[in-house]
Design a protein around this motif. Sequence first.
Motif, PDB file in Angstrom:
ATOM      1  N   SER A  79       0.831  -1.211   0.000  1.00 50.56           N
ATOM      2  CA  SER A  79       0.000   0.000   0.000  1.00 50.56           C
ATOM      3  C   SER A  79       0.862   1.257   0.000  1.00 50.56           C
ATOM      4  CB  SER A  79      -0.956   0.007   1.198  1.00 50.56           C
ATOM      5  OG  SER A  79      -0.250   0.139   2.403  1.00 50.56           O
ATOM      6  N   SER A  80       0.379   2.251  -0.696  1.00 48.67           N
ATOM      7  CA  SER A  80       1.041   3.554  -0.812  1.00 48.67           C
ATOM      8  C   SER A  80       2.410   3.482  -1.485  1.00 48.67           C
ATOM      9  CB  SER A  80       1.153   4.238   0.552  1.00 48.67           C
ATOM     10  OG  SER A  80      -0.133   4.419   1.112  1.00 48.67           O
ATOM     11  N   CYS A  81       2.624   2.474  -2.314  1.00 48.82           N
ATOM     12  CA  CYS A  81       3.821   2.415  -3.170  1.00 48.82           C
ATOM     13  C   CYS A  81       3.421   3.067  -4.492  1.00 48.82           C
ATOM     14  CB  CYS A  81       4.280   0.970  -3.380  1.00 48.82           C
ATOM     15  SG  CYS A  81       4.957   0.195  -1.893  1.00 48.82           S
ATOM     16  N   TYR A  82       3.398   4.371  -4.491  1.00 54.26           N
ATOM     17  CA  TYR A  82       2.876   5.149  -5.614  1.00 54.26           C
ATOM     18  C   TYR A  82       3.625   4.914  -6.922  1.00 54.26           C
ATOM     19  CZ  TYR A  82       1.083   7.604  -1.516  1.00 54.26           C
ATOM     20  OH  TYR A  82       0.509   7.894  -0.308  1.00 54.26           O
ATOM     21  N   SER A  83       4.915   4.588  -6.831  1.00 52.99           N
ATOM     22  CA  SER A  83       5.742   4.407  -8.037  1.00 52.99           C
ATOM     23  C   SER A  83       5.668   2.999  -8.608  1.00 52.99           C
ATOM     24  CB  SER A  83       7.204   4.743  -7.722  1.00 52.99           C
ATOM     25  OG  SER A  83       7.326   6.083  -7.304  1.00 52.99           O
ATOM     26  N   LEU A  84       5.046   2.091  -7.881  1.00 49.59           N
ATOM     27  CA  LEU A  84       4.937   0.703  -8.337  1.00 49.59           C
ATOM     28  C   LEU A  84       3.907   0.621  -9.458  1.00 49.59           C
ATOM     29  CD1 LEU A  84       5.841  -2.247  -7.832  1.00 49.59           C
ATOM     30  CD2 LEU A  84       3.915  -2.436  -6.249  1.00 49.59           C
ATOM     31  N   ARG A  85       4.348   0.265 -10.664  1.00 53.90           N
ATOM     32  CA  ARG A  85       3.477   0.257 -11.842  1.00 53.90           C
ATOM     33  C   ARG A  85       2.980  -1.129 -12.241  1.00 53.90           C
ATOM     34  NH1 ARG A  85       2.382   4.846 -11.033  1.00 53.90           N
ATOM     35  NH2 ARG A  85       3.666   6.569 -11.635  1.00 53.90           N
ATOM     36  N   LEU A 104      -3.626   2.235  -3.092  1.00 53.25           N
ATOM     37  CA  LEU A 104      -2.892   3.437  -3.498  1.00 53.25           C
ATOM     38  C   LEU A 104      -1.563   3.163  -4.202  1.00 53.25           C
ATOM     39  CD1 LEU A 104      -3.390   6.076  -0.645  1.00 53.25           C
ATOM     40  CD2 LEU A 104      -3.985   6.343  -3.045  1.00 53.25           C
ATOM     41  N   THR A 105      -1.493   2.103  -4.989  1.00 53.61           N
ATOM     42  CA  THR A 105      -0.287   1.875  -5.792  1.00 53.61           C
ATOM     43  C   THR A 105      -0.529   2.416  -7.189  1.00 53.61           C
ATOM     44  OG1 THR A 105      -0.990  -0.327  -6.511  1.00 53.61           O
ATOM     45  CG2 THR A 105       0.381  -0.213  -4.519  1.00 53.61           C
ATOM     46  N   ILE A 124      -6.911  -6.127  -1.785  1.00 50.01           N
ATOM     47  CA  ILE A 124      -7.268  -4.717  -1.689  1.00 50.01           C
ATOM     48  C   ILE A 124      -6.540  -3.976  -2.804  1.00 50.01           C
ATOM     49  CG2 ILE A 124      -7.190  -2.634  -0.259  1.00 50.01           C
ATOM     50  CD1 ILE A 124      -7.053  -4.602   2.189  1.00 50.01           C
ATOM     51  N   ALA A 125      -7.306  -3.411  -3.713  1.00 46.43           N
ATOM     52  CA  ALA A 125      -6.742  -2.630  -4.815  1.00 46.43           C
ATOM     53  C   ALA A 125      -7.431  -1.270  -4.890  1.00 46.43           C
ATOM     54  CB  ALA A 125      -6.875  -3.391  -6.124  1.00 46.43           C
ATOM     55  N   SER A 126      -7.973  -0.816  -3.793  1.00 48.31           N
ATOM     56  CA  SER A 126      -8.679   0.469  -3.760  1.00 48.31           C
ATOM     57  C   SER A 126      -7.741   1.628  -4.072  1.00 48.31           C
ATOM     58  CB  SER A 126      -9.296   0.702  -2.381  1.00 48.31           C
ATOM     59  OG  SER A 126     -10.310  -0.226  -2.144  1.00 48.31           O
ATOM     60  N   TYR A 127      -8.288   2.589  -4.774  1.00 41.08           N
ATOM     61  CA  TYR A 127      -7.600   3.830  -5.117  1.00 41.08           C
ATOM     62  C   TYR A 127      -6.321   3.614  -5.908  1.00 41.08           C
ATOM     63  CZ  TYR A 127     -11.269   5.639  -2.287  1.00 41.08           C
ATOM     64  OH  TYR A 127     -12.525   5.922  -1.804  1.00 41.08           O
ATOM     65  N   CYS A 152     -10.983   3.084  -8.161  1.00 45.77           N
ATOM     66  CA  CYS A 152     -10.141   2.725  -9.312  1.00 45.77           C
ATOM     67  C   CYS A 152     -10.733   3.391 -10.550  1.00 45.77           C
ATOM     68  CB  CYS A 152     -10.069   1.208  -9.472  1.00 45.77           C
ATOM     69  SG  CYS A 152      -9.322   0.377  -8.063  1.00 45.77           S
ATOM     70  N   ARG A 153     -10.466   4.666 -10.712  1.00 44.08           N
ATOM     71  CA  ARG A 153     -11.165   5.460 -11.727  1.00 44.08           C
ATOM     72  C   ARG A 153     -10.794   5.125 -13.167  1.00 44.08           C
ATOM     73  NH1 ARG A 153      -8.425  10.679  -9.407  1.00 44.08           N
ATOM     74  NH2 ARG A 153      -6.479  10.685 -10.573  1.00 44.08           N
ATOM     75  N   SER A 154      -9.702   4.427 -13.410  1.00 42.91           N
ATOM     76  CA  SER A 154      -9.348   4.020 -14.775  1.00 42.91           C
ATOM     77  C   SER A 154      -9.984   2.688 -15.156  1.00 42.91           C
ATOM     78  CB  SER A 154      -7.831   3.917 -14.931  1.00 42.91           C
ATOM     79  OG  SER A 154      -7.224   5.169 -14.759  1.00 42.91           O
ATOM     80  N   LEU A 155     -10.533   1.998 -14.177  1.00 41.33           N
ATOM     81  CA  LEU A 155     -11.153   0.700 -14.414  1.00 41.33           C
ATOM     82  C   LEU A 155     -12.536   0.915 -15.010  1.00 41.33           C
ATOM     83  CD1 LEU A 155     -10.644  -2.318 -13.992  1.00 41.33           C
ATOM     84  CD2 LEU A 155     -11.684  -2.101 -11.748  1.00 41.33           C
TER      85      LEU A 155
END
Length: 184
Positions: A79-85, A104-105, A124-127, A152-155
């Motif tokens: 969680s919160s690993c923002y740079s993990l693609r 939050l990844t 958990i894949a929220s946000y 998950c707004r791109s989903l």
Amino acid sequence: MLETLDASCCESLARITSSIGSLVSLQYLSLQRCPSLRDIPDSIGKLASLTELDLSGTGIEKLPESIGSLVSLRCLSLSSCYSLREIPDSIGKLTSLTELDLFLTGIEELPESIGSLRMLETLIASYCVSLACIPSSIGSLVSLRHLSLTGCRSLRKIPDSITKLKDSGCRILGDRRIFPDQSI
């Protein structure tokens, strides 16, 4: 023999040496909230006794393929690993995994191999705002009891196989725009 290593909140920790692979008795490793940490060495795959790995809030950009060698791993927190693609395909080899936290990844898709995680109970894949694709193999997660896809707004679309999860008692949380015909 060292069984627990907690290096949480070491803000200047930027590197883990490959010698971490020699800690063969290690069961718990927490590197959470080490934002300068960008890379995890391949030798982490040698930690055969590891049951919990917490990389939350790190600056990691990718996981090594060797992550799939952690056959005893039950909990993986990213969680919160923002740079993990992306999540490597080798994650499908984590046959003991019961909890996967991707909150939050920056991941863009879940690998097809995720369907091999037969013991997974919580995903958990929220946000994950870049998450655009969920593979149909998600319907194979027979032990899944909690799936969270809120924010998950791109989903745009979910696979039809997700109804198998709902039918087996999985609690699914998500936005109405991706689940328009289902009560969640």
